[in-house]
Design a protein around this motif. Structure first.
Motif, PDB file in Angstrom:
ATOM      1  N   GLU A  81     -38.764 111.704  13.486  1.00  0.00           N
ATOM      2  CA  GLU A  81     -38.127 110.662  12.682  1.00  0.00           C
ATOM      3  C   GLU A  81     -37.362 111.258  11.505  1.00  0.00           C
ATOM      4  O   GLU A  81     -36.286 110.773  11.134  1.00  0.00           O
ATOM      5  CB  GLU A  81     -39.179 109.676  12.181  1.00  0.00           C
ATOM      6  N   GLN A  85     -33.381 110.766  11.094  1.00  0.00           N
ATOM      7  CA  GLN A  85     -32.903 110.082   9.898  1.00  0.00           C
ATOM      8  C   GLN A  85     -31.819 110.888   9.204  1.00  0.00           C
ATOM      9  O   GLN A  85     -30.818 110.347   8.721  1.00  0.00           O
ATOM     10  CB  GLN A  85     -34.068 109.825   8.940  1.00  0.00           C
ATOM     11  N   SER A  88     -28.558 110.524  11.312  1.00  0.00           N
ATOM     12  CA  SER A  88     -28.125 109.211  11.773  1.00  0.00           C
ATOM     13  C   SER A  88     -26.918 108.691  11.003  1.00  0.00           C
ATOM     14  O   SER A  88     -26.672 109.057   9.856  1.00  0.00           O
ATOM     15  CB  SER A  88     -29.280 108.205  11.659  1.00  0.00           C
ATOM     16  N   ASP A  91     -25.762 102.851  10.854  1.00  0.00           N
ATOM     17  CA  ASP A  91     -26.459 101.840  11.657  1.00  0.00           C
ATOM     18  C   ASP A  91     -27.610 102.433  12.457  1.00  0.00           C
ATOM     19  O   ASP A  91     -28.044 101.860  13.454  1.00  0.00           O
ATOM     20  CB  ASP A  91     -25.471 101.147  12.595  1.00  0.00           C
ATOM     21  N   ASN A  92     -28.103 103.586  12.032  1.00  0.00           N
ATOM     22  CA  ASN A  92     -29.225 104.260  12.697  1.00  0.00           C
ATOM     23  C   ASN A  92     -28.886 104.708  14.127  1.00  0.00           C
ATOM     24  O   ASN A  92     -29.733 104.667  15.016  1.00  0.00           O
ATOM     25  CB  ASN A  92     -30.480 103.386  12.715  1.00  0.00           C
ATOM     26  N   THR A  93     -27.651 105.127  14.328  1.00  0.00           N
ATOM     27  CA  THR A  93     -27.236 105.692  15.614  1.00  0.00           C
ATOM     28  C   THR A  93     -27.129 107.204  15.492  1.00  0.00           C
ATOM     29  O   THR A  93     -26.607 107.710  14.499  1.00  0.00           O
ATOM     30  CB  THR A  93     -25.876 105.109  16.055  1.00  0.00           C
ATOM     31  N   HIS A 129     -23.668 114.047  13.228  1.00  0.00           N
ATOM     32  CA  HIS A 129     -24.678 113.084  13.677  1.00  0.00           C
ATOM     33  C   HIS A 129     -25.335 113.532  14.988  1.00  0.00           C
ATOM     34  O   HIS A 129     -26.025 112.736  15.630  1.00  0.00           O
ATOM     35  CB  HIS A 129     -24.041 111.712  13.850  1.00  0.00           C
ATOM     36  N   SER A 188     -38.577 104.487  17.815  1.00  0.00           N
ATOM     37  CA  SER A 188     -38.504 104.874  16.406  1.00  0.00           C
ATOM     38  C   SER A 188     -37.426 104.099  15.660  1.00  0.00           C
ATOM     39  O   SER A 188     -37.254 104.294  14.455  1.00  0.00           O
ATOM     40  CB  SER A 188     -38.240 106.383  16.287  1.00  0.00           C
ATOM     41  N   GLY A 189     -36.677 103.242  16.356  1.00  0.00           N
ATOM     42  CA  GLY A 189     -35.682 102.396  15.713  1.00  0.00           C
ATOM     43  C   GLY A 189     -34.280 102.982  15.693  1.00  0.00           C
ATOM     44  O   GLY A 189     -33.408 102.453  14.997  1.00  0.00           O
ATOM     45  N   PHE A 190     -34.023 104.017  16.483  1.00  0.00           N
ATOM     46  CA  PHE A 190     -32.710 104.655  16.506  1.00  0.00           C
ATOM     47  C   PHE A 190     -31.988 104.345  17.805  1.00  0.00           C
ATOM     48  O   PHE A 190     -32.534 104.535  18.896  1.00  0.00           O
ATOM     49  CB  PHE A 190     -32.840 106.170  16.343  1.00  0.00           C
ATOM     50  N   SER A 191     -30.750 103.881  17.690  1.00  0.00           N
ATOM     51  CA  SER A 191     -29.858 103.804  18.839  1.00  0.00           C
ATOM     52  C   SER A 191     -29.267 105.190  19.062  1.00  0.00           C
ATOM     53  O   SER A 191     -29.264 106.024  18.155  1.00  0.00           O
ATOM     54  CB  SER A 191     -28.743 102.790  18.581  1.00  0.00           C
ATOM     55  N   SER A 242     -31.122 100.330  20.242  1.00  0.00           N
ATOM     56  CA  SER A 242     -32.569 100.180  20.094  1.00  0.00           C
ATOM     57  C   SER A 242     -32.920  98.716  19.900  1.00  0.00           C
ATOM     58  O   SER A 242     -32.578  98.098  18.889  1.00  0.00           O
ATOM     59  CB  SER A 242     -33.059 101.004  18.896  1.00  0.00           C
TER      60      SER A 242
END
Length: 362
Positions: A81, A85, A88, A91-93, A129, A188-191, A242
């Motif tokens: 994570e 992070q 990313s 937008d958490n991609t 990224h 984990s909430g990531f696209s 995600s």
């Protein structure tokens, strides 16, 4: 250090033999304790190095020692994570690729992959990224030399370092390990955009993704409609958002390996995309046109439109590397042309050459 004065005592004095034994025991403990501490340090460090590699290359030596001491508190999930992070987008991609030693040597696939970002149109910033997932220690060490965001994904008792020939047991195990890992990224909430390292990035793909797609995937063969389940998907490039639907789908995809033993993830996907369960969970699948996301199976013909090109339908590392280099030469020749000549439809790739189109999958 001075001894404190002895207090008077009415007790009988201890025999000299007991005093000597106590003194000897104290001396033994005093001498042995530093060696015990020194001995424990290397043992803990070697266990840490076996697979619990820290994916954050910015740590200095003292911080690494601290990470080793706190290894029981700092799980692999937390380390993953952290690196996701850092890499990313807003937008958490993240952009992900995987790497083993066979593809990590200087001048090999990973160098060409990163070079394509630097040579592409509006792609150089995207490399910020990118997270490279290393399957073995040598690949991880090489990653740290060329890129800031690396994560070591180890598997006890499995060696992923050598070239894995298509459909061998090692190849299949590595592909399924990848699917299970991508599920964890989604949880984990990531696209993510996942891209095989033998895909060259020539333009940013984001303008060509569908806004309503949960799961978007490139094709070996595209039949002209983004929702046509007859499209033959290629798992080497996909964009996944995600959410509950995508997480459930990846769990279903991974578990389906047991229903179809001997098949790799791509072939299993091309079966389960028809499964009613996929419709039941509401997953929105979009297939990406080979006009923008091409490969050796079905090239992107227009260099004015191409986003990515994949060395699919190609068996053997040396063949891939040869044709990828030719592809990069073609791209640089295109970039050097004046705008008037770039618009000519006569421009074409000189590949595949060493890669064989007799294979229908990568």
């Amino acid at each position: 250090m001075e001894r404190p004065p002895r207090r008077p005592s009415a007790a009988r004095p201890r025999p000299r033999s007991l005093q000597r034994a106590a003194a000897a025991l104290f001396l033994a403990i005093f001498v042995a304790l530093p060696f015990a501490v020194l001995y424990r340090g290397p043992v803990s460090r070697s266990l840490h190095d076996s697979w619990e590699w820290d994916p954050l290359p910015s740590l200095d030596a003292s911080e690494e020692d601290g990470a080793a001491r706190d290894d029981d508190l700092d799980s692999q999930d937390l380390k993953l994570e952290q690196v996701l992070q850092k890499a990313s987008m807003g937008d958490n991609t993240v952009i992900l690729t995987t790497l083993n030693s066979a593809w990590a040597s200087p001048g090999s696939v990973i160098d060409l992959f990163i070079d394509s970002f630097r040579s592409g149109v509006r792609t150089s910033s995207l490399i910020n990224h990118l997270v490279i997932i290393a399957f073995d220690w040598n690949a991880y060490k090489q990653c740290l030399k060329i890129h800031p965001y690396c994560f070591a994904l180890g598997t006890d008792g499995v060696d992923f370092s050598e070239e894995k020939r298509f459909l061998t047991s090692g190849y299949l195990e590595m592909m399924w390990k990848r699917i299970d890992f991508l599920r964890l990224v989604l949880e984990s909430g990531f696209s993510f955009i996942f891209s095989d390292a033998d895909i060259m990035w020539f333009r940013s793909p984001f303008p060509y993704f569908y806004p309503d797609g949960d799961f978007q995937i490139a094709c070996d063969h595209y039949f002209g409609n983004a929702t046509d389940l007859r499209n033959i998907a290629n798992g080497g490039f996909n964009y996944v958002k995600s959410n509950e639907r995508s997480i459930e789908f990846y769990s279903f995809w991974y578990s389906s390996r047991l229903r179809y033993p001997g098949l790799h993830d791509q072939d299993v996907f091309n079966v389960i995309k028809h499964d009613p369960y996929v419709s039941d969970i509401g997953l929105k699948i979009k297939f990406l046109s080979t006009s923008y996301f091409g490969g050796f199976c079905e090239p992107s013909r227009d260099l004015n439109k191409v986003c990515t090109m994949h060395a699919n339908c190609c068996i053997g590392l040396q063949s891939k590397v040869h044709d990828l280099r030719v592809m990069m030469e073609d791209w640089r020749s295109y970039l050097s042309l004046p705008p008037s000549l770039k618009r000519l439809s006569a421009l074409a790739w000189r590949v595949p050459q060493n890669c064989s189109l007799s294979w229908s999958h990568q």
